[in-house]
Every structure is written in structure tokens, then in C-alpha cells.
Design an enzyme around this catalytic site. Structure first.
Site, PDB file in Angstrom:
ATOM      1  N   CYS A 208       0.855  -1.194   0.000  1.00 56.06           N
ATOM      2  CA  CYS A 208       0.000   0.000   0.000  1.00 56.06           C
ATOM      3  C   CYS A 208       0.888   1.241   0.000  1.00 56.06           C
ATOM      4  CB  CYS A 208      -0.915  -0.005   1.224  1.00 56.06           C
ATOM      5  SG  CYS A 208      -0.050  -0.096   2.788  1.00 56.06           S
ATOM      6  N   PRO A 209       0.352   2.376  -0.402  1.00 55.80           N
ATOM      7  CA  PRO A 209       1.153   3.602  -0.331  1.00 55.80           C
ATOM      8  C   PRO A 209       1.305   4.045   1.115  1.00 55.80           C
ATOM      9  CG  PRO A 209      -1.068   4.089  -1.107  1.00 55.80           C
ATOM     10  CD  PRO A 209      -1.004   2.605  -0.936  1.00 55.80           C
ATOM     11  N   ARG A 237       6.820   1.002   1.590  1.00 55.74           N
ATOM     12  CA  ARG A 237       7.481   2.181   2.160  1.00 55.74           C
ATOM     13  C   ARG A 237       7.894   1.878   3.596  1.00 55.74           C
ATOM     14  NH1 ARG A 237       8.431   3.569  -2.151  1.00 55.74           N
ATOM     15  NH2 ARG A 237       7.931   5.484  -3.257  1.00 55.74           N
ATOM     16  N   ASP A 261      12.741  -4.187   1.672  1.00 54.10           N
ATOM     17  CA  ASP A 261      13.452  -3.446   0.625  1.00 54.10           C
ATOM     18  C   ASP A 261      13.459  -1.960   0.934  1.00 54.10           C
ATOM     19  OD1 ASP A 261      14.742  -3.266  -1.981  1.00 54.10           O
ATOM     20  OD2 ASP A 261      12.907  -2.259  -2.647  1.00 54.10           O
ATOM     21  N   GLU A 266      16.111   6.552   4.624  1.00 53.48           N
ATOM     22  CA  GLU A 266      16.915   6.031   3.510  1.00 53.48           C
ATOM     23  C   GLU A 266      17.829   7.124   2.985  1.00 53.48           C
ATOM     24  OE1 GLU A 266      13.959   4.584   0.776  1.00 53.48           O
ATOM     25  OE2 GLU A 266      13.574   2.793   1.956  1.00 53.48           O
ATOM     26  N   HIS A 285      16.371  -0.651  -1.298  1.00 55.99           N
ATOM     27  CA  HIS A 285      15.316  -0.033  -2.123  1.00 55.99           C
ATOM     28  C   HIS A 285      15.570  -0.268  -3.617  1.00 55.99           C
ATOM     29  CE1 HIS A 285      12.010   3.255  -1.928  1.00 55.99           C
ATOM     30  NE2 HIS A 285      11.852   2.517  -3.016  1.00 55.99           N
TER      31      HIS A 285
END
Ligand SMILES: NC(=O)C1=CN([C@@H]2O[C@H](COP(=O)(O)OP(=O)(O)OC[C@H]3O[C@@H](n4cnc5c(N)ncnc54)[C@H](O)[C@@H]3O)[C@@H](O)[C@H]2O)C=CC1
Ligand SMILES: O=C(O)C(=O)COP(=O)(O)O
Length: 322
Positions: A208-209, A237, A261, A266, A285
Site C-alpha cells: 500500500c502507499p 514504504r 526493501d 533512507e 530499495h
């Protein structure tokens, strides 16, 4: 029109061409942009392209020339889309460019957690097989996916693709979607509320975002409701997961493993608690980053710009706010 790319390096570290976008205006590509350079470089542009450079309300207020933003990604949490809309600026993203790449990376993390191929390769080359008393050996428990339940949180492009791959491995699939649409034709599939999904899944995969409402969706309380030994995958995310709670759950053995990931920060700080947690695989990522997916992202972005210039912008994520 002036088109400025604030952080183009990860999309095109040199193996792609910017030509599709260069045809559409006067293009300046910066590899990376930080701090005050965002306004300095963005100030002249009518069109800004950002991948991970944050465009906050304060920053947008300092960019009076700006008419259009195209995010070089599917996830657009780096842009304050309401503030952009308030200034009449449509924001587009690039949906779907990385579906295959993300789904395949998700399964790569899952297979590595279950079979530990890289770990065994390391052990073999360290001499463990040569010294073994038997013709084979393994470390930990080897697991197979068949018959296990995959729980998918967020059932858009990548969640749906992961469902198909999980089904191909013989897994049952449960999906949580805020507004469930049509169910895919899989052997054993159902939509379920989030609480039911987290309680019943052997593997939970986030697709999901990141929104204003779902930071730390996976927190200590949610983890406590999961099956003992469940596996968590996150290619969506980082801030969706409370990393301290996850590290504790891996140390205690409540969770059997995690394949991540994305991280909350980050690049991550060197003291991230997950670096020392057991059974925690972390990739930097890269789920999206196949050359094929990046080329598709470049082409979708070029089309986004072209459509904006024609007065019919596409993939506008703040259309409902404009
Ligand atoms: N690691 C990587 O390289 C990549 C990460 N991503 C991340 O993965 C996310 C999902 O990607 P796609 O599937 O391609 O996007 P998508 O937009 O096709 O699907 C997202 C789905 O999540 C649903 N959703 C929205 N809010 C939700 C919530 N609170 N709980 C559960 N579901 C919710 C939406 O309705 C939609 O169906 C992106 O937003 C992005 O943040 C995307 C591409 C690459
Ligand atoms: O393109 C990126 O930066 C990614 O993070 C991968 O794409 P996404 O934002 O996740 O669509």
C-alpha cells in the site's frame, strides 16, 4: 518550458537516455539535490521531476514559476499534494512501471527467507560443506511455501501481481483493500479485514502507499496479533513499519523473519536496530530498479509531461483536490 530533474541519478545512472524528455522542453538533469539547492534549482522551472527530493508546502511556496510536478516513482509521499493543489499544480506519478520488478523482488526476499540460498552459498565457501559429516547439511529450518497463506496489504498493481505469484507457488491468498474491487481468479483467494489477515497469514506482504494515516501500520500491537513465526515482507514504504517493534519481534522469535526493501530512513543510519536482528533480510530499495522498469518509468514520465503540455494531464494524483 523549463523542465528540471532534481534527482535523476537513480532512474538513469547512465544506462538509459533522457532523450524522450529532452524532446519536450529545455531540460536540466541534476543527479542529486539537497537543502537550499532545491529552491535554487527548481526556481526557474515550470516542470519539476522529483524521485525522492521532498517538495513540502514551504518549498512549493518558494517556487512561483512551477506549473506541474511529475514524480519519478509510483509512491508520491515525498510531495505535499494538497499544498500543490492549493497552488493549482497538478502532480502526476508513474503507476504500474515496476509491477513485475517489485513482485519478483518480493518473491526473491520470501524465497531467501525460506530457503536461505545466499546464506548456504556463504557457508559452503567458508568450508562448512567440505567439513560436513554427511553429503548434505543445512542451517536452521528449511520451509516451503505450498499450503501456506499469503496476506497482501494493499491490493493495487503490485499486490495483485504478488497474489498471482504466490498462487503459482501453491499459497492461499488473503488480501486487504480499503475498497475491495473484483477478486482475481486464483485457486484460493479472499478479501478480508486487516485484523483477520494479520491473524491468519503465514506471510504478510505490504503493497500500500504511505499516507497520512498509515505510518507504523505494523506496530507492536499488530505484531502481537500475528501468528507466531509469521514472516513480514515490505517492498512498499519503510515508515509503514515500526522498526523498533519489528526488531524486538525478530529477537524474541515472535516473528520468523522479515524481508525488507525499504526502511524508515533512507539511506539508513548505521545503528538501525534491524541490522542486528536475526532473520532480517534487507535490500537497498531496489525492488523497482530493473532496467526494463526504469525505462518504462522514463517513458511514462515523458508521456505525463506531454499530456500536461496538451492541457490534459494524466496520472494526476491530486486531481480530487484541484
Ligand atoms: N520498493 C520499491 O522499489 C517500490 C515501492 N513501491 C511502493 O509500493 C506502493 C504500492 O505500489 P503499487 O501496487 O504499484 O501501487 P498501486 O497504486 O497500484 O496500489 C496501491 C493500492 O493500495 C491501496 N491502499 C491505499 N491506502 C491503503 C491502506 N491504507 N491500506 C491498504 N491499502 C491501501 C490502494 O487502494 C491501491 O489499490 C507504492 O505506493 C510505493 O510506495 C512502488 C514501486 C516500487
Ligand atoms: O522509484 C523509486 O524511487 C522508488 O521508490 C521505487 O518507485 P516507487 O516510489 O516506490 O514507485
Amino acid at each position: 518550458m523549463r523542465i528540471t530533474v532534481l534527482d535523476g541519478y537513480t532512474l538513469n545512472p547512465g544506462d538509459l537516455s533522457w532523450a524522450e524528455i529532452e524532446k519536450l522542453g529545455e531540460v536540466t538533469v541534476h543527479d542529486r539535490t539537497h537543502g537550499q539547492d532545491i529552491v535554487k534549482r527548481g526556481g526557474q522551472a515550470q516542470i519539476l521531476l522529483t524521485n525522492k527530493v521532498r517538495l513540502t508546502a514551504e518549498t512549493l511556496a518558494m517556487l512561483p514559476q512551477l506549473r506541474f510536478i511529475s514524480v519519478l516513482a509510483t509512491g508520491y509521499d515525498v510531495v505535499d499534494i494538497a499544498a500543490a493543489a492549493a497552488r493549482g499544480i497538478p502532480v502526476s506519478n508513474a503507476p504500474g512501471y515496476g509491477v513485475e520488478a517489485v513482485a519478483q523482488h518480493t518473491m526473491a526476499l520470501l524465497l531467501e527467507l525460506c530457503r536461505k540460498t545466499a546464506r548456504h552459498d556463504t557457508l559452503v565457501k567458508q568450508g562448512a560443506w567440505s567439513q560436513a559429516p554427511d553429503w548434505c547439511f543445512w542451517e536452521g529450518t528449511q520451509q516451503q511455501l505450498t499450503g501456506k497463506t499469503m496476506g497482501i496489504v494493499g491490493f493495487g498493481n503490485s499486490g495483485r501481481r504478488v497474489a498471482v505469484l504466490a498462487d503459482a507457488f501453491g499459497m492461499d491468498v488473503i488480501a486487504y483493500a480499503p475498497r475491495p474491487k473484483e477478486a482475481p481468479a486464483l485457486r484460493n483467494f479472499r478479501f478480508a479485514p486487516l485484523e483477520e489477515l494479520t491473524a491468519q497469514a503465514d506471510v504478510i506482504s505490504l503493497h500500500c502507499p504511505l499516507t497520512a494515516d498509515n505510518r507504523h501500520l505494523i506496530n507492536a500491537q499488530r505484531i502481537a496479533s500475528m501468528k507466531d513465526g509469521a514472516l513480514l515482507l515490505n517492498t512498499a514504504r519503510g515508515p509503514l513499519v515500526d522498526e523498533t517493534a519489528l526488531a524486538q519481534a525478530l529477537v524474541s522469535g515472535k516473528l520468523g523473519g522479515a524481508g525488507l526493501d525499504v526502511l524508515e530512513t533512507e539511506p539508513p543510519l548505521p545503528d538501525n536496530p534491524l541490522f542486528r536482528a536475526p532473520n532480517c533480510l534487507i535490500t537497498p530499495h531496489i525492488a523497482w530498479a530493473t532496467q526494463t522498469a526504469r525505462q518504462s518509468l522514463m517513458s511514462i514520465t515523458a508521456r505525463n509531461i506531454e499530456m500536461f503540455k496538451h492541457g490534459t494531464p494524466q496520472n494526476v494524483v491530486n486531481a480530487h483536490m484541484l
